[in-house]
Design a protein around this motif. Structure first.
Motif, PDB file in Angstrom:
ATOM      1  N   HIS A   7      -2.911  12.985   6.135  1.00 18.99           N
ATOM      2  CA  HIS A   7      -1.672  13.492   5.558  1.00 18.99           C
ATOM      3  C   HIS A   7      -1.637  14.440   4.385  1.00 18.99           C
ATOM      4  O   HIS A   7      -2.747  14.245   3.605  1.00 18.99           O
ATOM      5  CB  HIS A   7      -0.579  12.380   5.073  1.00 18.99           C
ATOM      6  N   LYS A  49       0.977  -1.112   0.068  1.00 17.92           N
ATOM      7  CA  LYS A  49      -0.020   0.061   0.023  1.00 17.92           C
ATOM      8  C   LYS A  49       0.781   1.330  -0.077  1.00 17.92           C
ATOM      9  O   LYS A  49       1.825   1.282   0.769  1.00 17.92           O
ATOM     10  CB  LYS A  49      -0.617   0.310   1.293  1.00 17.92           C
ATOM     11  N   CYS A  50       0.553   2.125  -0.898  1.00 19.80           N
ATOM     12  CA  CYS A  50       1.346   3.440  -0.758  1.00 19.80           C
ATOM     13  C   CYS A  50       0.380   4.601  -1.179  1.00 19.80           C
ATOM     14  O   CYS A  50       0.372   4.777  -2.348  1.00 19.80           O
ATOM     15  CB  CYS A  50       2.527   3.440  -1.772  1.00 19.80           C
ATOM     16  N   TYR A  51      -0.347   5.185  -0.118  1.00 16.77           N
ATOM     17  CA  TYR A  51      -1.076   6.337  -0.345  1.00 16.77           C
ATOM     18  C   TYR A  51      -0.629   7.458   0.311  1.00 16.77           C
ATOM     19  O   TYR A  51       0.673   7.595   0.888  1.00 16.77           O
ATOM     20  CB  TYR A  51      -2.536   6.001   0.117  1.00 16.77           C
ATOM     21  N   GLY A  52      -1.247   8.358   0.500  1.00 17.64           N
ATOM     22  CA  GLY A  52      -0.925   9.515   1.073  1.00 17.64           C
ATOM     23  C   GLY A  52       0.065   9.455   2.367  1.00 17.64           C
ATOM     24  O   GLY A  52       1.179  10.258   2.451  1.00 17.64           O
ATOM     25  N   GLY A  53      -0.368   8.676   3.441  1.00 15.10           N
ATOM     26  CA  GLY A  53       0.152   8.681   4.638  1.00 15.10           C
ATOM     27  C   GLY A  53       1.450   7.664   4.517  1.00 15.10           C
ATOM     28  O   GLY A  53       2.166   7.803   5.507  1.00 15.10           O
ATOM     29  N   SER A  92      -0.781  -3.044  -6.474  1.00 12.56           N
ATOM     30  CA  SER A  92      -1.701  -3.748  -5.800  1.00 12.56           C
ATOM     31  C   SER A  92      -3.245  -3.257  -6.477  1.00 12.56           C
ATOM     32  O   SER A  92      -4.100  -3.705  -5.718  1.00 12.56           O
ATOM     33  CB  SER A  92      -1.617  -3.273  -4.352  1.00 12.56           C
ATOM     34  N   TYR A 114      -4.187  -6.771  -1.482  1.00 14.03           N
ATOM     35  CA  TYR A 114      -2.997  -6.769  -0.629  1.00 14.03           C
ATOM     36  C   TYR A 114      -2.675  -7.818   0.076  1.00 14.03           C
ATOM     37  O   TYR A 114      -3.596  -8.602   0.655  1.00 14.03           O
ATOM     38  CB  TYR A 114      -3.405  -5.547   0.476  1.00 14.03           C
ATOM     39  N   ILE A 141       3.700   7.625   1.981  1.00 12.21           N
ATOM     40  CA  ILE A 141       4.845   8.209   1.147  1.00 12.21           C
ATOM     41  C   ILE A 141       6.269   8.622   1.960  1.00 12.21           C
ATOM     42  O   ILE A 141       7.107   7.993   1.608  1.00 12.21           O
ATOM     43  CB  ILE A 141       4.277   9.066   0.519  1.00 12.21           C
ATOM     44  N   THR A 142       5.949   9.050   3.305  1.00 15.87           N
ATOM     45  CA  THR A 142       7.301   9.482   3.840  1.00 15.87           C
ATOM     46  C   THR A 142       7.701   8.124   4.129  1.00 15.87           C
ATOM     47  O   THR A 142       9.039   8.044   4.259  1.00 15.87           O
ATOM     48  CB  THR A 142       6.723  10.123   5.171  1.00 15.87           C
ATOM     49  N   ARG A 143       7.036   7.323   4.952  1.00 16.09           N
ATOM     50  CA  ARG A 143       7.696   5.871   5.266  1.00 16.09           C
ATOM     51  C   ARG A 143       8.288   5.353   4.137  1.00 16.09           C
ATOM     52  O   ARG A 143       9.506   4.847   4.336  1.00 16.09           O
ATOM     53  CB  ARG A 143       6.524   4.846   5.597  1.00 16.09           C
ATOM     54  N   LYS A 144       7.926   5.255   2.691  1.00 17.74           N
ATOM     55  CA  LYS A 144       8.445   4.555   1.872  1.00 17.74           C
ATOM     56  C   LYS A 144       9.656   5.124   1.562  1.00 17.74           C
ATOM     57  O   LYS A 144      10.957   4.818   0.937  1.00 17.74           O
ATOM     58  CB  LYS A 144       7.550   4.601   0.592  1.00 17.74           C
ATOM     59  N   LYS A 145       9.756   6.548   1.613  1.00 19.86           N
ATOM     60  CA  LYS A 145      11.167   7.206   1.305  1.00 19.86           C
ATOM     61  C   LYS A 145      12.052   7.014   2.230  1.00 19.86           C
ATOM     62  O   LYS A 145      13.337   6.827   1.886  1.00 19.86           O
ATOM     63  CB  LYS A 145      10.558   8.856   1.352  1.00 19.86           C
ATOM     64  N   MET A 188       9.978   7.086  -7.558  1.00 19.98           N
ATOM     65  CA  MET A 188       9.554   6.062  -6.566  1.00 19.98           C
ATOM     66  C   MET A 188       8.155   5.892  -6.784  1.00 19.98           C
ATOM     67  O   MET A 188       7.737   4.694  -6.621  1.00 19.98           O
ATOM     68  CB  MET A 188       9.869   6.735  -5.390  1.00 19.98           C
ATOM     69  N   ARG A 218       5.317   2.818  -9.532  1.00 23.13           N
ATOM     70  CA  ARG A 218       4.154   1.945  -9.000  1.00 23.13           C
ATOM     71  C   ARG A 218       3.077   1.692 -10.015  1.00 23.13           C
ATOM     72  O   ARG A 218       2.391   0.736 -10.120  1.00 23.13           O
ATOM     73  CB  ARG A 218       3.799   2.450  -7.885  1.00 23.13           C
ATOM     74  N   TYR A 245      -1.819  10.646  -6.174  1.00 26.93           N
ATOM     75  CA  TYR A 245      -0.602  10.260  -5.164  1.00 26.93           C
ATOM     76  C   TYR A 245       0.551   9.829  -6.125  1.00 26.93           C
ATOM     77  O   TYR A 245       1.618  10.415  -5.860  1.00 26.93           O
ATOM     78  CB  TYR A 245      -1.114   9.080  -4.164  1.00 26.93           C
ATOM     79  N   TRP A 246       0.289   8.664  -6.940  1.00 27.37           N
ATOM     80  CA  TRP A 246       1.377   8.018  -7.585  1.00 27.37           C
ATOM     81  C   TRP A 246       2.099   9.011  -8.872  1.00 27.37           C
ATOM     82  O   TRP A 246       2.955   8.580  -9.162  1.00 27.37           O
ATOM     83  CB  TRP A 246       0.867   6.824  -8.121  1.00 27.37           C
ATOM     84  N   TYR A 270      -2.162  16.929  -2.502  1.00 35.09           N
ATOM     85  CA  TYR A 270      -3.452  16.299  -1.835  1.00 35.09           C
ATOM     86  C   TYR A 270      -3.557  17.186  -0.441  1.00 35.09           C
ATOM     87  O   TYR A 270      -2.306  17.440   0.165  1.00 35.09           O
ATOM     88  CB  TYR A 270      -3.439  15.064  -1.682  1.00 35.09           C
ATOM     89  N   ARG A 295       5.413  18.887   2.685  1.00 40.19           N
ATOM     90  CA  ARG A 295       4.436  17.598   3.338  1.00 40.19           C
ATOM     91  C   ARG A 295       4.172  17.798   4.534  1.00 40.19           C
ATOM     92  O   ARG A 295       5.298  17.719   5.392  1.00 40.19           O
ATOM     93  CB  ARG A 295       5.293  16.317   2.687  1.00 40.19           C
TER      94      ARG A 295
END
Lengths: 602, 343
Positions: B261, A557-561, B232, B187, A563-567, B289, B293, B247-248, B253, B268
């Motif tokens: 967020h 899962k990669c949505y708004g929240g 996914s 997922y 992205i920071t984590r993924k980075k 990045m 996806r 997002y991608w 947003y 951000r």
């Protein structure tokens, strides 16, 4: 002013951490050569690294005046010595410049391996020993015990030994009085041809090489033309003088018995070797002072930049370091796996550690170091004898008639409760037990004949961890011995990684092969394909592990929240990538190289 | 393009694997408080970005706050933002929290896309996941949504569950396909720090099984005409989630409500007070990045393609017409690939 009878040349010898540098500071402070305020922590040790490790790597010397109780003022030359086994030769040259040595014994620890080694070295050099019992302020101090040990083990009377605390500044004057009373004044004829002993030298970017020496015979002054007896180099002296705690103090001339420095725009430190004799170029003394030896490296390792593009930087750094350390040798080498680097020779393991750390710290380099090796003597079937210090050059098994490896005589001092653990370790490292003596009931001294190759791995660390830090080690070279050696190759994905090859005793090859494969498996990240990690002797595989193929690393899962984590995850990945070396199709992080050097898991 | 995300941090029952901000212990006052807070956030957001091209209510479980608050928030958003005609307005729902009447009112208020948390159509699996609904509830909710007029419905499905077999995954997918959802998010279960599953050391399917499940799912959905347009996410042609694509593609947003967020105007930031300036370089790296996806991939020069040559050679990525895109297998190890590009 110059009165040879009022000169005292002495050094301080001790086991590591027994308070040598602290006492040196106190002596200087006591004679007001420096005020207490100026005394940093341990002034005689100039380098940061030395401060951190509490060891003195290079000798330094300092001259100060002391007004003694007999009413005379004495010129005191304190010559500091390195305190570690790797530097035995340097220590011996420093001692040669003295007539006496203060032997410090820590009242809480008694005599340790290097106390003995250094004491014997001093006695061998005919020095008058001034024993001193230090750290008397600590609750665990056993003053009488320390004195008994001095008398029983070293055989010197210790009744009058000053009882001091260098740290607290207690009874420092007693030490100076004993030096004046017990250490003989130097002898020497001012009118004889010049003979001066070089006991240290280092490179200064303004003055060139600065040479520290002791005048044995004759005199030396500005404008003199001098010759280095063994190297043959000739120089006209630009500056001559003595060393105070913080500065060089130029003088016109120095005479027999005095200690000082000289400069002569000397570019190459190799021209002024420690132990060489300075003579007059016009009227040279016919024979040098005895005992000159070329410092012989005993341990060799490849040093490579972690980032291949930094080869030039590494070269500059190594050359700069060598300016100050003639005992460190290097030559360029190429590894199929690691690219361009250097084969470096060191006096011992500590010396290697120090050089590595200085390269990384002072020159800000990331290094990959190969497993340390010693010099093996290989007799080939055709009768030829070759000396091998690099596993890469090891001949094929079918060409080898016999192999010999360097041995050392190791002396280990440990509290009795660890004797079992120490014996087990030495046995495990192919040590041959020679004898064991009990020192004053609470310590034992063990002697082993051991292959140097076993010591250069992680022997010292293992010894320390098995004895909770209490054991001490000293060793000296003890010739070569016939041995069953094999070269172990490590293969990643079927390719030999030359930088991971090493030479090992045949009986230990299997165990070590398995361990190395396991370590590599744990340290190599998963890649696209399954990667076999194998160990082989002459083409025969003797151990194997597998690095599994990469399966999934994506965040589903990669949505708004997210992205920071993924980075953050990617940043980590990026950092890791920078420390990778690619071998064929396999990426190996630097840590993997480090890991195979530390195989003892205890 | 700029989107609005509304976070509703409430659930009937917190799922044991869930690491999102949500609570199942609340009263009416809290709901009112949160309602006001979302409205306040929206007001600020509307000053920063007056146009909202997509709106997404997520959680948590948005229907938990009740139909009048839910439609009230959307009504408010319509008053203060300019929301273009045809804008995608999505709401996440749990099958047990909605019925025909509820869904009809949502549709009338302007929601035009639903994301239903089906997760599995196997009652055993649903129990393990701690869901409040069974398979029948999910099917019923889906059918009622269609009846209420939703012609754009997404369903969430999970796999790599404890004790799950390949056969069970296939059965779940086939049963889901019978409903003909417009969009499916699939997922693998991940055991996240701070969840009950993590604390209880729950073991998910092993990595080889998980990979086999992924491949099976890709195959089944492709066969049924779905496009695998993101790591996914799968959809029928033209039914991509526009909100998520934003997002991608590195779009802006603004999040409203506790647990949300935001990314706008070069920063951000989130509800915890975290705020980070995203430089041009950061933004460029994020585009790579996030862009990888998507099946359409990113624009890339020859030099970039060279960096990932080994992945291309091994079939994990493709480079054609100046675009670099990851394959089905490439998606699965995209961190490694992206890492190599960014070094």
């Amino acid at each position: 002013m110059y009165d040879i009878k009022k000169i005292r040349n002495f050094s301080i010898v001790a086991h590591i951490d027994h308070g040598k540098s602290t006492l040196a500071d106190r002596l200087l402070e006591h004679t007001r050569a420096v005020s207490a305020r100026e005394v940093g922590e341990q002034m005689l040790d100039n380098m940061d690294l030395e401060k951190e490790r509490g060891i003195t790597i290079k000798a330094r010397a300092v001259r100060f005046d002391y007004q003694a109780d007999d009413g005379s003022t004495y010129s005191m030359n304190l010559i500091d010595t390195p305190g570690h086994v790797d530097f035995t030769y340097e220590v011996s040259r420093s001692l040669k410049a003295c007539e006496g040595a203060i032997l410090i014994v820590d009242a809480t620890q008694g005599i340790q391996a290097q106390t003995l080694a250094n004491a014997y070295l001093a006695i061998d050099n005919d020095l008058e020993i001034v024993p001193v019992i230090n750290k008397i302020d600590l609750p665990s101090a056993d003053i009488q015990g320390a004195k008994d040990e001095l008398e029983e083990i070293i055989g010197i009377p210790a009744d009058n030994a000053p009882e001091i605390s260098a740290k607290m500044g207690i009874n420092i004057k007693d030490v100076l009085e004993r030096v004046v009373a017990d250490v003989p004044a130097p002898t020497g004829d001012v009118n004889a041809p010049l003979k001066a002993l070089i006991f240290d030298s280092f490179y200064d970017s303004y003055k060139g090489v600065i040479v520290y020496f002791r005048v044995n015979e004759g005199s030396i002054g500005v404008g003199d033309k001098v010759k280095m007896f063994h190297t043959g180099a000739v120089f006209e002296l630009v500056e001559v003088g003595t060393m105070s705690a913080f500065s060089l103090e130029p003088r016109d001339r120095l005479y027999a018995g005095e200690v000082g420095y000289l400069t002569a725009s000397i570019k190459n430190i190799a021209d002024t070797k420690v132990g060489d004799t300075i003579v007059s170029a016009d009227d040279p003394a016919p024979a040098p002072l005895p005992g000159f030896k070329k410092a012989m490296p005993m341990v060799f390792a490849g040093i490579y930049p972690a980032d291949g593009a930094k080869y030039g930087d590494l070269k500059d750094a190594i050359e700069k370091l060598q300016l100050n350390d003639a005992s460190f040798v290097f030559e360029p080498e190429t590894s199929i796996a690691l690219g361009f680097g250097f084969r470096c020779g060191f006096l011992g393991l500590l010396h290697m550690d120090v050089i590595e750390e200085r390269l990384e710290r002072e020159f800000n380099l990331d290094l990959i170091t190969t497993a340390p090796s010693v010099i093996y003597e290989i007799t080939l079937k055709n009768g030829q004898v070759v000396m091998i210090d690099n596993p890469t050059n090891y001949p094929a098994p079918e060409e080898i008639e016999s192999t010999r490896e360097p041995m050392v005589k190791a002396s280990i001092i440990t509290p009795p409760e660890y004797v079992g653990a120490v014996m087990e370790l030495c046995q495990d490292r192919r040590g041959n037990f020679i004898d064991m003596k009990y020192i004053h009931t609470d310590r034992a001294e063990l002697h082993y004949d051991m292959p140097l190759n076993e010591i250069v791995y992680d022997f010292f660390d293992s010894l320390k961890s098995r004895t909770r830090g209490y054991a001490s080690l000293d060793y000296e070279p003890n010739g070569y011995q016939q041995s069953k050696l094999v070269k172990l190759d490590i293969l990643l994905n079927g390719d030999i990684i030359d930088a991971l090859s090493f030479i090992v005793h045949a009986d230990k090859a299997y165990a070590r092969a398995r361990k190395i494969c396991e370590k590599l498996k744990d340290h190599i990240p998963r890649q696209l394909f399954e990667i076999p990690v194998q160990a082989a002797i002459g083409g025969k595989i003797i151990a194997r592990e597998t690095v599994k193929a990469m399966r999934k690393d994506v965040l589903a899962k990669c949505y708004g929240g997210d992205i920071t984590r993924k980075k953050k995850l990617l940043e980590k990945q990026k950092e890791g990538k920078k420390r990778m070396r690619t071998f064929g199709t396999v990426e190996v992080p630097q840590e993997a190289f480090m890991a195979v050097l530390k195989l003892d898991d205890e | 393009m700029s989107s609005i995300y509304v976070h509703i941090p409430f659930c009937v029952n917190k799922c044991p694997y869930c690491a999102f901000v949500s609570s199942d212990n609340f009263d009416d006052d809290e709901l009112d408080f949160e309602y006001q807070r979302v409205k306040t956030d929206m007001l600020y957001a509307s000053h920063l970005r007056p146009v909202a091209e997509t709106v997404y209510f997520g959680g948590g479980t948005p229907p938990v706050i009740g139909i009048s608050r839910l439609t009230g928030l959307l009504q408010y958003a319509r008053e203060i933002f300019e929301i273009p005609v045809g804008a995608e307005i999505t709401c996440e729902v749990n099958p047990k929290t909605v019925n025909y009447e509820f869904l009809k009112q949502m549709k009338e208020a302007g929601f035009n896309r639903l994301s239903i948390g089906v997760q599995s159509l196997n009652d055993e699996s649903l129990k393990i996941l701690g869901r409040i609904h069974d398979a029948e509830d999910a099917v019923k909710a889906f059918k009622e949504a269609r009846k209420a007029g939703f012609d754009n419905i997404s369903c969430d499905l999970m796999f790599a569950l404890p004790n799950q077999t390949l056969e069970m995954v296939e059965a779940d997918v086939r049963k889901m396909l019978e409903l003909q959802p417009d969009h499916i998010s699939l997922y693998p279960l991940s055991i996240e720090h701070g969840t009950f599953f993590y604390a209880a050391n729950v073991q998910k399917a092993d990595e080889n099984t998980e990979y086999a499940m992924y491949k099976l799912i890709c195959h089944l959905l492709k066969e049924a005409g779905y496009i695998h347009y993101e790591v996914s996410n799968y959809c029928l042609p033209g039914k991509e989630s526009r909100h998520n694509i934003n997002y991608w593609k590195g779009g802006e947003y603004i999040g409203c409500g506790h647990g949300s967020h935001s990314y706008a105007a070069g920063y951000r930031f989130n509800y915890t007070g975290y705020m980070e300036h995203i430089t041009e370089k950061d933004a460029a790296e994020e585009k790579i990045m996030l862009g990888l996806r998507l099946a359409e991939g990113i624009e890339a020069d020859e030099e970039t393609a060279e960096k990932v040559k080994k992945y291309i050679d091994a079939g994990y990525a493709e480079y054609a017409d100046g675009r670099l895109r990851l394959t089905e297998d490439g998606f699965w190890i995209s961190n490694a690939i992206i890492g190599d590009i960014l070094v």
